[in-house]
Design a protein around this motif. Structure first.
Motif, short mmCIF file in Angstrom:
data_model
loop_
_atom_site.label_atom_id
_atom_site.label_comp_id
_atom_site.label_asym_id
_atom_site.label_seq_id
_atom_site.Cartn_x
_atom_site.Cartn_y
_atom_site.Cartn_z
N TRP A 102 0.86 -1.19 0.00
CA TRP A 102 0.00 0.00 0.00
C TRP A 102 0.88 1.22 0.00
CZ3 TRP A 102 -5.01 -0.07 -1.12
CH2 TRP A 102 -5.67 1.16 -1.12
N GLY A 103 1.22 1.68 -1.20
CA GLY A 103 2.05 2.86 -1.35
C GLY A 103 1.83 3.37 -2.75
N TYR A 104 2.90 3.62 -3.47
CA TYR A 104 2.73 3.96 -4.88
C TYR A 104 2.12 2.77 -5.63
CZ TYR A 104 5.07 8.45 -4.84
OH TYR A 104 5.40 9.76 -4.63
N TYR A 105 2.50 1.57 -5.20
CA TYR A 105 1.92 0.35 -5.76
C TYR A 105 1.04 -0.30 -4.70
CZ TYR A 105 5.37 0.90 -9.47
OH TYR A 105 6.12 1.38 -10.51
N ARG A 106 -0.12 -0.79 -5.16
CA ARG A 106 -1.10 -1.35 -4.23
C ARG A 106 -1.66 -2.62 -4.84
NH1 ARG A 106 -4.48 4.32 -3.15
NH2 ARG A 106 -2.70 5.53 -2.40
N TYR A 107 -1.17 -3.74 -4.40
CA TYR A 107 -1.67 -5.00 -4.94
C TYR A 107 -1.34 -6.14 -3.99
CZ TYR A 107 3.18 -5.38 -6.61
OH TYR A 107 4.55 -5.40 -6.69
N PHE A 108 -2.05 -7.25 -4.15
CA PHE A 108 -1.79 -8.45 -3.38
C PHE A 108 -0.62 -9.20 -4.02
CE2 PHE A 108 -5.26 -8.18 -0.48
CZ PHE A 108 -6.27 -7.54 -1.17
N ALA A 109 0.49 -9.26 -3.28
CA ALA A 109 1.71 -9.83 -3.85
C ALA A 109 1.80 -11.33 -3.63
CB ALA A 109 2.92 -9.14 -3.24
N GLN A 110 1.35 -11.81 -2.50
CA GLN A 110 1.37 -13.25 -2.21
C GLN A 110 0.07 -13.63 -1.53
OE1 GLN A 110 4.58 -11.83 -0.87
NE2 GLN A 110 5.86 -12.61 -2.53
N TRP A 111 -0.37 -14.85 -1.82
CA TRP A 111 -1.60 -15.39 -1.26
C TRP A 111 -1.31 -16.74 -0.60
CZ3 TRP A 111 -6.77 -13.50 -2.65
CH2 TRP A 111 -6.75 -12.39 -3.50
N GLY A 112 -2.08 -17.04 0.43
CA GLY A 112 -2.08 -18.40 0.93
C GLY A 112 -2.88 -19.29 -0.01
N GLN A 113 -2.91 -20.56 0.28
CA GLN A 113 -3.63 -21.51 -0.57
C GLN A 113 -5.13 -21.49 -0.30
OE1 GLN A 113 -1.72 -25.19 0.51
NE2 GLN A 113 -3.21 -25.66 2.09
N GLY A 114 -5.54 -20.88 0.79
CA GLY A 114 -6.96 -20.80 1.14
C GLY A 114 -7.38 -21.94 2.04
N THR A 115 -8.34 -21.66 2.90
CA THR A 115 -8.90 -22.68 3.77
C THR A 115 -10.43 -22.60 3.70
OG1 THR A 115 -8.85 -23.66 5.99
CG2 THR A 115 -8.91 -21.27 5.89
N ARG A 116 -11.04 -23.74 3.55
CA ARG A 116 -12.49 -23.79 3.39
C ARG A 116 -13.16 -23.85 4.76
NH1 ARG A 116 -14.92 -24.87 -1.34
NH2 ARG A 116 -12.88 -25.53 -2.15
N VAL A 117 -14.12 -22.97 4.97
CA VAL A 117 -14.86 -22.94 6.23
C VAL A 117 -16.35 -23.06 5.92
CG1 VAL A 117 -15.40 -21.65 8.31
CG2 VAL A 117 -13.10 -21.52 7.33
N ALA A 118 -16.98 -24.01 6.54
CA ALA A 118 -18.43 -24.17 6.41
C ALA A 118 -19.10 -23.77 7.72
CB ALA A 118 -18.76 -25.61 6.06
N VAL A 119 -20.22 -23.08 7.59
CA VAL A 119 -21.02 -22.72 8.77
C VAL A 119 -22.26 -23.59 8.75
CG1 VAL A 119 -22.28 -20.90 9.96
CG2 VAL A 119 -20.14 -20.37 8.75
N SER A 120 -22.35 -24.46 9.72
CA SER A 120 -23.46 -25.40 9.77
C SER A 120 -23.58 -25.98 11.17
CB SER A 120 -23.24 -26.53 8.76
OG SER A 120 -24.25 -27.52 8.87
N SER A 121 -24.81 -26.29 11.54
CA SER A 121 -25.04 -26.89 12.86
C SER A 121 -24.87 -28.41 12.79
CB SER A 121 -26.43 -26.55 13.35
OG SER A 121 -27.41 -26.93 12.40
#
Lengths: 121, 113
Positions: A102-121
């Motif tokens: 977040w400066g002159y350049y503003r972008y997502f440089a690295q990402w995690g692989q993601g984690t799946r979350v379900a909301v359920s009873s």
């Protein structure tokens, strides 16, 4: 090379709190050029930025989630975390952590692989 | 808040043919410093998103030169000069003008005919 890895429960009950942690490896979370953010992707839908944190603790949230989201950082563990209160089925998603500039350049440089979350009873 | 609108939402393309994706923002993304804070990402099947273009037209390191970004203000375009099979995925534009806030477009699914 910097890597991010999300961790946390894959199933949360409605009305409870969703808590995820992102562990940063291969570099310091205390780097001055970086912010650390959470982005989610609901099933079959697009991407939604949830919020970001700087290593000194300043936080920024998307307005629609601001009342329910808290992002925190633990520099001693090189981790940052997401808490989402009072979850409903609409919070079922893949949650990504990411590093962004977040400066002159503003972008997502690295990402995690993601984690799946379900909301359920 | 800035709203990002992409079109088309689905884009079938023959390999070797060009492809273009449009992205419009509800407010100008041109900063007083001269940069347009519009980024493009691609999310390939089963993967996390990856940066293609930032500040409207600057390719990220390692991105093939068949990808180009253009536009200014509220209208932007991502162009692939000759689509390859490996380009299949969902393409997102993202605004980064508002103070520490990102807004994604709905995504455009590129598929091979």
């Amino acid at each position: 090379q910097l890597q991010l890895q999300e961790s946390g429960p894959g199933l949360v009950k409605p009305s409870e709190t969703l808590s995820l942690t992102c562990t940063v490896s291969g570099g310091s979370i205390s780097r001055s050029d970086s912010y650390w953010g959470w982005i989610r992707q609901s099933p079959g839908k697009g991407l939604e930025w949830m919020g970001s944190i700087y290593y000194l603790g300043s936080t920024y949230y998307t307005p629609s989630l601001k009342s329910r989201v808290t992002i925190s950082v633990d520099t001693s563990k090189n981790q940052f975390s997401l808490n989402l209160l009072s979850v409903t089925a609409a919070d079922t998603a893949v949650y990504y952590c990411a590093r962004h500039l977040w400066g002159y350049y503003r972008y997502f440089a690295q990402w995690g692989q993601g984690t799946r979350v379900a909301v359920s009873s | 808040d800035i709203v990002m609108t992409q079109s088309p939402l689905s884009l079938p393309v023959t390999p070797g043919e060009p492809a273009s994706i449009s992205c419009r923002s509800s407010q100008s993304l041109l900063h007083s410093n001269g940069y347009n804070y519009l980024d493009w990402y691609v999310q390939k099947p089963g993967q996390s998103p990856q940066l293609l273009i930032h500040v409207g037209s600057t390719r990220a390191p390692g991105v093939p030169d068949r990808f180009s970004g253009s536009g200014s203000g509220t209208d932007f375009t991502l162009t692939i000069s000759k689509v390859e099979a490996e380009d299949v995925g969902v393409y997102y534009c993202v605004q980064a003008l508002q103070t520490l806030m990102f807004t994604f477009g709905q995504g455009t699914k590129l598929e091979i005919k």
